[in-house]
Design an enzyme around this catalytic site. Structure first.
Site, PDB file in Angstrom:
ATOM      1  N   ASP A  76     -10.313   4.622  -3.473  1.00 31.39           N
ATOM      2  CA  ASP A  76      -9.170   5.318  -2.895  1.00 31.39           C
ATOM      3  C   ASP A  76      -9.344   6.816  -3.075  1.00 31.39           C
ATOM      4  O   ASP A  76      -9.583   7.302  -4.176  1.00 31.39           O
ATOM      5  CB  ASP A  76      -7.887   4.850  -3.582  1.00 31.39           C
ATOM      6  CG  ASP A  76      -6.656   5.096  -2.740  1.00 31.39           C
ATOM      7  OD1 ASP A  76      -6.678   6.014  -1.899  1.00 31.39           O
ATOM      8  OD2 ASP A  76      -5.653   4.379  -2.933  1.00 31.39           O
ATOM      9  N   GLY A 103      -0.656   4.736  -4.471  1.00 34.01           N
ATOM     10  CA  GLY A 103       0.778   4.577  -4.716  1.00 34.01           C
ATOM     11  C   GLY A 103       1.127   3.333  -5.487  1.00 34.01           C
ATOM     12  O   GLY A 103       1.950   3.365  -6.418  1.00 34.01           O
ATOM     13  N   THR A 104       0.509   2.200  -5.141  1.00 33.73           N
ATOM     14  CA  THR A 104       0.779   0.977  -5.898  1.00 33.73           C
ATOM     15  C   THR A 104       0.194   1.079  -7.305  1.00 33.73           C
ATOM     16  O   THR A 104       0.746   0.530  -8.259  1.00 33.73           O
ATOM     17  CB  THR A 104       0.196  -0.242  -5.174  1.00 33.73           C
ATOM     18  OG1 THR A 104      -1.166   0.017  -4.815  1.00 33.73           O
ATOM     19  CG2 THR A 104       0.990  -0.572  -3.919  1.00 33.73           C
ATOM     20  N   CYS A 156       0.846  -1.189   0.000  1.00 30.89           N
ATOM     21  CA  CYS A 156       0.000   0.000   0.000  1.00 30.89           C
ATOM     22  C   CYS A 156       0.881   1.238   0.000  1.00 30.89           C
ATOM     23  O   CYS A 156       1.614   1.472   0.968  1.00 30.89           O
ATOM     24  CB  CYS A 156      -0.924   0.001   1.215  1.00 30.89           C
ATOM     25  SG  CYS A 156      -1.910   1.513   1.322  1.00 30.89           S
ATOM     26  N   GLY A 157       0.815   2.013  -1.073  1.00 30.71           N
ATOM     27  CA  GLY A 157       1.633   3.218  -1.166  1.00 30.71           C
ATOM     28  C   GLY A 157       1.216   4.296  -0.199  1.00 30.71           C
ATOM     29  O   GLY A 157       2.063   4.898   0.487  1.00 30.71           O
ATOM     30  N   HIS A 158      -0.088   4.551  -0.110  1.00 29.36           N
ATOM     31  CA  HIS A 158      -0.512   5.590   0.837  1.00 29.36           C
ATOM     32  C   HIS A 158      -0.227   5.140   2.268  1.00 29.36           C
ATOM     33  O   HIS A 158       0.057   5.964   3.138  1.00 29.36           O
ATOM     34  CB  HIS A 158      -2.000   5.931   0.638  1.00 29.36           C
ATOM     35  CG  HIS A 158      -2.952   5.274   1.578  1.00 29.36           C
ATOM     36  ND1 HIS A 158      -3.539   4.042   1.305  1.00 29.36           N
ATOM     37  CD2 HIS A 158      -3.442   5.654   2.787  1.00 29.36           C
ATOM     38  CE1 HIS A 158      -4.339   3.716   2.304  1.00 29.36           C
ATOM     39  NE2 HIS A 158      -4.309   4.667   3.214  1.00 29.36           N
TER      40      HIS A 158
END
Length: 357
Positions: free
Chosen positions: A273, A278-279, A101-103
């Site tokens: 989202d 991010g991903t 998870c990017g965020h």
């Protein structure tokens, strides 16, 4: 008058779970700080399996109503599993447990450094930080998808932004078509940026990705996800636990100034989202690079459904199993929103939560 309420203590038999909450570009992020059992396992994927099989009632308790909502997101902090890593993380949402998870990476770096879980003192390039400049703190994080390295920009004792180098991101499929009930034949790509996504042009679904299309975005994004899942396997080259389609990324023109495009991700069981994902941006960098549309070191700015932004760029090329891959860098900002103590009355018939979508 309120002193007695403030001094009240719950019965000893009640479960207490504490959290620090934040958001990254508007996407919620709940970090569990106490009351959650330790997760056994030598890898983050083993811990993910244990949480799914033995502790899932705690996920629903914290993500679903009445303590959360259908679009809630959170994480469990674990000891690291890789030499040199600072922490491990296991991400959770309305359906289960994310592989990356990017965020969440941006959020956990903000929370970990500003609350003292990790020292905030800069550990990289301090010699470049002149008067008024931001220092940098490197944080290495074990995720289910692999090791992620984050670079926190620090100024005035606060994390102003976080740029992370993601796991290798690659293209699984280009220009495939699937029949989606109610939508007809839809062209899509599949890329991995820590999780697999089907990428679709929003205009092909009759969408502009404006906030007032929220319900239609969920319905159409989930219809595409289900159709692609039914049509083909989604194989990860090394891990069976990562071999599934996490969501649909809808891509369209930016609606605000200064961004090159808009990303809206529909993932898990219809979550949308609030940030650019991010991903998802990592997977897009792999797609653009594979098509010759972006080179190493070139930036792109992607906005979310609410106009918040991530900056992405390809920092290197590599290979990942049989696939040509890129190492993406994603940068964004997070903010702490609260500190919570959640209580669970064992007599509450809704103690494990419920979800309405």
């Amino acid at each position: 008058m309120l002193d007695r309420m403030r001094e009240w203590e719950p019965p000893a038999a009640w479960l207490k779970i504490t959290t620090v909450d934040a958001h990254t570009g508007g996407e919620p992020f709940r970090v569990i700080t106490g009351g959650y059992p330790e997760l056994p396992g030598e890898t983050i994927l083993e811990r993910r399996r244990y949480a799914r099989e033995h502790l899932d009632h705690l996920r629903t308790m914290l993500m679903w109503e009445p303590r959360g909502h259908a679009d809630m997101y959170g994480c469990i902090v674990t000891p690291p599993v890789t030499p040199g890593a600072d922490i491990g993380v296991l991400f959770m949402h309305n359906e289960g447990y994310s592989t990356m998870c990017g965020h969440g990476i941006i959020g956990i770096v903000k929370v970990a450094l500003e609350t003292g879980l990790l020292p905030i003192a800069s550990t990289a390039r301090p010699e470049t930080a002149g008067a008024g400049s931001a220092a940098e703190r490197v944080v290495r994080i074990d995720t289910p998808a692999g090791l992620v390295t984050a670079h926190a920009r620090i100024s005035g004792g606060q994390v102003t932004s976080v740029a992370f180098h993601n796991v290798p991101s690659f293209v699984l499929a280009l220009d495939e078509t699937v029949h989606v009930p109610g939508l007809g034949d839809v062209r899509y790509d599949i890329a991995f940026g820590g999780a697999f996504y089907a990428y679709v042009q929003a205009e092909d679904l009759g969408l502009t990705l404006a906030p007032d299309e929220f319900r239609a975005i969920i319905d159409k994004g989930m219809a595409v996800k289900r159709a692609v899942m039914a049509r083909r396997p989604i194989p990860h080259p090394f891990e069976e636990d990562l071999s599934f389609l996490y969501g649909t990324i809808l891509v369209g023109p930016a609606l605000g100034e200064g961004a090159g495009s808009r990303n809206v991700c529909v993932f898990a069981e219809g979550e949308v989202d609030r940030c650019p994902t991010g991903t998802g941006v990592s997977g897009r960098l792999a797609l653009h690079h594979a098509r010759g549309e972006i080179g190493v070191g070139e930036d792109m700015v992607v906005e979310s459904i609410i106009g918040t932004r991530f900056r992405g760029r390809v920092v290197a090329t590599t290979s990942f199993g049989p696939y040509p891959a890129v190492i993406p860098e994603i940068e964004g900002s997070a903010h702490i929103t609260g500190r919570h103590e959640f209580l669970v009355d064992p007599a509450d018939p809704l103690r494990t939560g419920f979800i309405l979508r």
